[in-house]
Design a protein around this motif. Structure first.
Motif, PDB file in Angstrom:
ATOM      1  N   SER A  49       0.843  -1.194   0.000  1.00 16.94           N
ATOM      2  CA  SER A  49       0.000   0.000   0.000  1.00 16.94           C
ATOM      3  C   SER A  49       0.877   1.242   0.000  1.00 16.94           C
ATOM      4  CB  SER A  49      -0.914   0.012   1.235  1.00 16.94           C
ATOM      5  OG  SER A  49      -1.653   1.215   1.300  1.00 16.94           O
ATOM      6  N   SER A  50       0.350   2.311  -0.577  1.00 18.30           N
ATOM      7  CA  SER A  50       1.045   3.598  -0.528  1.00 18.30           C
ATOM      8  C   SER A  50       0.654   4.394   0.707  1.00 18.30           C
ATOM      9  CB  SER A  50       0.706   4.415  -1.785  1.00 18.30           C
ATOM     10  OG  SER A  50      -0.697   4.651  -1.866  1.00 18.30           O
ATOM     11  N   LYS A  51      -0.281   3.884   1.480  1.00 18.60           N
ATOM     12  CA  LYS A  51      -0.747   4.572   2.689  1.00 18.60           C
ATOM     13  C   LYS A  51       0.131   4.203   3.877  1.00 18.60           C
ATOM     14  CE  LYS A  51      -5.485   4.325   0.953  1.00 18.60           C
ATOM     15  NZ  LYS A  51      -6.838   3.780   1.176  1.00 18.60           N
ATOM     16  N   ASN A  52       0.161   5.086   4.882  1.00 18.44           N
ATOM     17  CA  ASN A  52       0.928   4.760   6.080  1.00 18.44           C
ATOM     18  C   ASN A  52       0.133   3.814   6.974  1.00 18.44           C
ATOM     19  OD1 ASN A  52      -0.768   6.290   7.935  1.00 18.44           O
ATOM     20  ND2 ASN A  52       0.210   8.146   7.166  1.00 18.44           N
ATOM     21  N   SER A  53       0.804   3.274   7.977  1.00 17.13           N
ATOM     22  CA  SER A  53       0.185   2.221   8.792  1.00 17.13           C
ATOM     23  C   SER A  53      -1.011   2.730   9.593  1.00 17.13           C
ATOM     24  CB  SER A  53       1.226   1.601   9.734  1.00 17.13           C
ATOM     25  OG  SER A  53       1.736   2.562  10.637  1.00 17.13           O
ATOM     26  N   TRP A  54      -0.995   4.018   9.979  1.00 25.20           N
ATOM     27  CA  TRP A  54      -2.131   4.544  10.741  1.00 25.20           C
ATOM     28  C   TRP A  54      -3.385   4.589   9.878  1.00 25.20           C
ATOM     29  CZ3 TRP A  54      -3.066   5.353  15.744  1.00 25.20           C
ATOM     30  CH2 TRP A  54      -4.211   6.080  16.084  1.00 25.20           C
TER      31      TRP A  54
END
Length: 394
Positions: free
Chosen positions: A337-342
């Motif tokens: 994913s390009s999103k952060n873990s939060w």
């Protein structure tokens, strides 16, 4: 207070005001409260039902039967219980510990904060190794704000298993240093190699630094205890918990293993902040310690759960890699994913699944999440299948 790293990743807009390690853990719990019906693959602890009748002592403890011992005791704890723990640690390490090496505390976190309060001065230089448990990292910052000192955060160059190397640690060990780390690591479940840890300890001893080893997750999946005589050093402070070892999460029970002079210092300090040693149901804990087959049994159960979960993760295309743990019942996963873990954590919550985002452990670059895999097999398979589908839908 200074540090090589003090910034957390970008999180949702409602969390940006308090995006630091001291408040992010609280934000995690607030987020979970918004989704009370989520399945728990995050902070979940094993259900006693997966162990059957083997945990009779635990059941008696929880239900408050005759094994409670409601009585005051000296701040280091009951001597017979301390001696029993020293014998357990002798079996695990090969070191001839005695009761004078052991102190009972109100959980591993209280033990950690007590040690920091006793060791930290204005000139103290604390060195932390990432990943690390968020409440330890937060406590370090709280202590430095109160008492002074500096902070260096070391992020391993190894982004596959996050193993630290000597070249990354040794330059930071000075006479005023206090090194702390989780061993096995939380969240990876990997031990620091003996040759690396022994050299770090030897260097600390040479210069007069201290090293704090948080061993709260020290439930090896293969109970092949090796001699660990390098731990027998006056600068080593080991902190252990009963939360995972005997499934007593929430009772806040633990103990410290250290040089007798340090134990005396910690005990004297403890008496003026906490008073007597905590109510720890001595007889119930002694019953555990006198059941030698219990730990191998628990270890086998955890090993089977981790093996089952690892197989399911290997089939999920959204998981780019995961770390095979050597201890405990957590697995650290890297998500495609390009999103952060939060953000991944928040989106999984919205789909009814709770995990722990990697940013809580100060892993800030790639989207890692920690998953608890200690449920009954049918429940675990169902939860992991739902997690895989949710990850694919992100």
């Amino acid at each position: 207070m200074s540090s090589t790293i003090l910034h957390l990743p970008t999180v949702d807009s409602e969390d940006t005001k308090n995006a630091n390690i001291q408040s992010l853990f609280l934000n995690y719990w607030k987020a979970i409260e918004e989704y009370p019906s989520c399945i728990d693959l995050g902070m979940g602890m094993p259900s006693p039902s997966i162990f059957g009748s083997e945990l009779e002592a635990q059941n008696e403890f929880v239900e408050g039967r005759q094994l409670w011992q409601a009585n005051y005791q000296q701040q280091a704890g009951d001597r017979n219980l301390r001696e029993a723990f020293s014998q357990l640690e002798k079996q695990r390490t090969g070191i001839s510990y005695t009761a004078e090496n052991v102190m009972i505390v109100s959980g591993a976190l209280r033990g950690f904060s007590l040690v920091l309060d006793c060791l930290t001065r204005k000139k103290t230089h604390i060195v932390e190794i990432v990943p690390t448990y968020p409440l330890l990292a937060g406590q370090v910052r709280n202590v430095l704000e109160r008492l002074g000192g500096t902070l260096t955060t070391i992020i391993p160059k190894d982004t596959k298993t996050f193993q630290i190397t000597l070249d990354e640690v040794l330059p930071h060990i000075k006479s005023d240093s206090v090194i702390y780390l989780t061993n096995p690591n939380n969240p990876t479940g990997i031990y620091v190699p003996d040759n690396v840890l022994s050299k770090i300890i030897a260097t600390c001893e040479e210069v007069g630094a201290y090293i704090i080893l948080d061993e709260a997750c020290d439930i090896p999946l293969n109970l092949n205890y090796n001699q660990k005589n390098y731990l027998d050093s006056p600068v080593v402070i080991r902190i252990l918990s009963l939360s995972k070892t005997y499934l007593l999460a929430g009772f806040r029970l633990g103990y410290i293993v250290a040089h007798p002079q340090l134990i005396e210092t910690f005990s004297n300090t403890y008496s003026f902040s906490d008073g007597n040693a905590p109510l720890i149901a001595n007889k119930a804990i002694m019953k555990y310690l006198n059941t030698p087959h219990l730990m191998p049994f628990i270890s086998q159960i955890f090993r089977n759960k981790v093996k089952l979960a690892s197989y399911r993760f290997s089939k999920c295309s959204s998981i780019t890699e995961f770390i095979e743990p050597e201890a405990c019942f957590y697995i650290f996963l890297k998500i495609k994913s390009s999103k952060n873990s939060w953000l991944i954590f928040k989106e999984l919550l919205a789909q009814g699944i709770n995990v722990v985002p990697g940013c809580l452990f100060s892993v800030r670059e790639d989207p890692w999440i920690r998953v608890c895999c200690c449920h009954e097999d049918d429940i675990l398979i169902d939860h992991l299948d739902k997690l895989s589908k949710a990850l694919d839908a992100l």
